[in-house]
Scaffold this motif. Sequence first.
Motif, PDB file in Angstrom:
ATOM      1  N   GLY A 148     173.195  35.082  33.951  1.00 61.46           N
ATOM      2  CA  GLY A 148     172.354  35.428  35.089  1.00 61.46           C
ATOM      3  C   GLY A 148     172.882  34.758  36.352  1.00 61.46           C
ATOM      4  N   THR A 149     172.945  35.511  37.447  1.00 59.73           N
ATOM      5  CA  THR A 149     173.528  35.006  38.690  1.00 59.73           C
ATOM      6  C   THR A 149     172.450  34.705  39.731  1.00 59.73           C
ATOM      7  N   THR A 150     172.850  33.988  40.756  1.00 62.73           N
ATOM      8  CA  THR A 150     171.976  33.753  41.908  1.00 62.73           C
ATOM      9  C   THR A 150     172.263  34.809  42.971  1.00 62.73           C
ATOM     10  N   ASP A 151     171.381  34.876  43.961  1.00 61.60           N
ATOM     11  CA  ASP A 151     171.597  35.748  45.120  1.00 61.60           C
ATOM     12  C   ASP A 151     171.134  34.981  46.355  1.00 61.60           C
ATOM     13  N   LEU A 152     171.877  33.927  46.657  1.00 63.80           N
ATOM     14  CA  LEU A 152     171.496  33.009  47.718  1.00 63.80           C
ATOM     15  C   LEU A 152     172.300  33.251  48.992  1.00 63.80           C
ATOM     16  N   THR A 153     171.594  33.282  50.109  1.00 61.84           N
ATOM     17  CA  THR A 153     172.233  33.246  51.425  1.00 61.84           C
ATOM     18  C   THR A 153     172.359  31.778  51.823  1.00 61.84           C
ATOM     19  N   VAL A 154     173.512  31.403  52.364  1.00 68.72           N
ATOM     20  CA  VAL A 154     173.727  29.993  52.682  1.00 68.72           C
ATOM     21  C   VAL A 154     174.043  29.823  54.169  1.00 68.72           C
ATOM     22  N   ALA A 155     173.280  28.940  54.791  1.00 67.11           N
ATOM     23  CA  ALA A 155     173.490  28.597  56.196  1.00 67.11           C
ATOM     24  C   ALA A 155     174.264  27.303  56.296  1.00 67.11           C
ATOM     25  N   THR A 156     174.849  27.078  57.458  1.00 67.48           N
ATOM     26  CA  THR A 156     175.527  25.816  57.725  1.00 67.48           C
ATOM     27  C   THR A 156     175.143  25.341  59.118  1.00 67.48           C
ATOM     28  N   ALA A 157     175.373  24.062  59.380  1.00 67.29           N
ATOM     29  CA  ALA A 157     174.998  23.470  60.666  1.00 67.29           C
ATOM     30  C   ALA A 157     176.190  23.435  61.609  1.00 67.29           C
ATOM     31  N   GLY A 158     175.911  23.610  62.893  1.00 68.23           N
ATOM     32  CA  GLY A 158     176.942  23.526  63.924  1.00 68.23           C
ATOM     33  C   GLY A 158     176.540  22.558  65.013  1.00 68.23           C
TER      34      GLY A 158
END
Length: 286
Positions: A148-158
């Motif tokens: 089973g897989t994930t479906d994650l959106t990932v943000a990063t900081a700038g």
Amino acid sequence: MLLQDKLKTKDFIITAELTPPKGTDCQTMFQVAQDLKEKVDAVNVTDSPMAKMKMSSIMAGHFIQEETGLEVIPHVTCRDKNIIALQGELLGASKLGINNILAITGDDPTRGDHPQASPVFDTNSIGVIKTVQKLNQGFDTNDNQLTGTTDLTVATAGNLGADDLDEEIARLETKVTAGADFIQTQPAYDLDLLKKFLDKTNHLDVPILIGVLPLTSYKMAQYLDQNVPGVEIPTSILARMKGKKAAEGVKISSQFLKQVSDLINGIHIMSANRSDILLDVLNEVT
């Protein structure tokens, strides 16, 4: 529409930020989330900021979604967990219905309320981004297959006020290449600085949400200007805040956002659980 979908359609996005409680009483957190629900697309949930112990960002985020229906972006830091625990936490977050995370390295424990705590830092924010993308593809970081897989959106900081902006842009390029889906920045106050940052990041094919932190006092403005890396308060704004309180800070933020709304993909608004201040700014610009 989920945040994931809005990012793909290039909608103007508004995110806010709140901090979980130091304890189990979540009522204030729920009230802030409820207050913000009609004005923002999602809310960031911090992970023991400044290394001061709080409720788990992922568990708090889950509770917020269950209680209010507001979508969350829990912060995931590298400070407290090794790569095994980080992956386990991301799997659990996905199973709990969390669709987004913000990958950050995290603050040094010696700055917080448990200075004796051992820092882990098995990886950094770029490593977390890569880990999320591996899990989304159905594998752990050692290429073992998942059931089973994930479906994650990932943000990063700038950090648009970095001392070496070119180095910061190069790091953002690395993060986007690693799989970051969008960027949330440190607070912006200087229009020229913001325009310079946007010009240098124009080639990055991901949405950038510009940080907004309404000032509540002259003392706060001075502290940010003198002590927070990447945050520069123009002298004109420092002068405006002398002898003034939150109402003037709201006015400053609102005026700034009206100036830049046509230049940016969205905003990330912060104010340490002061939903009244966040709503005052949002009511002025939406």
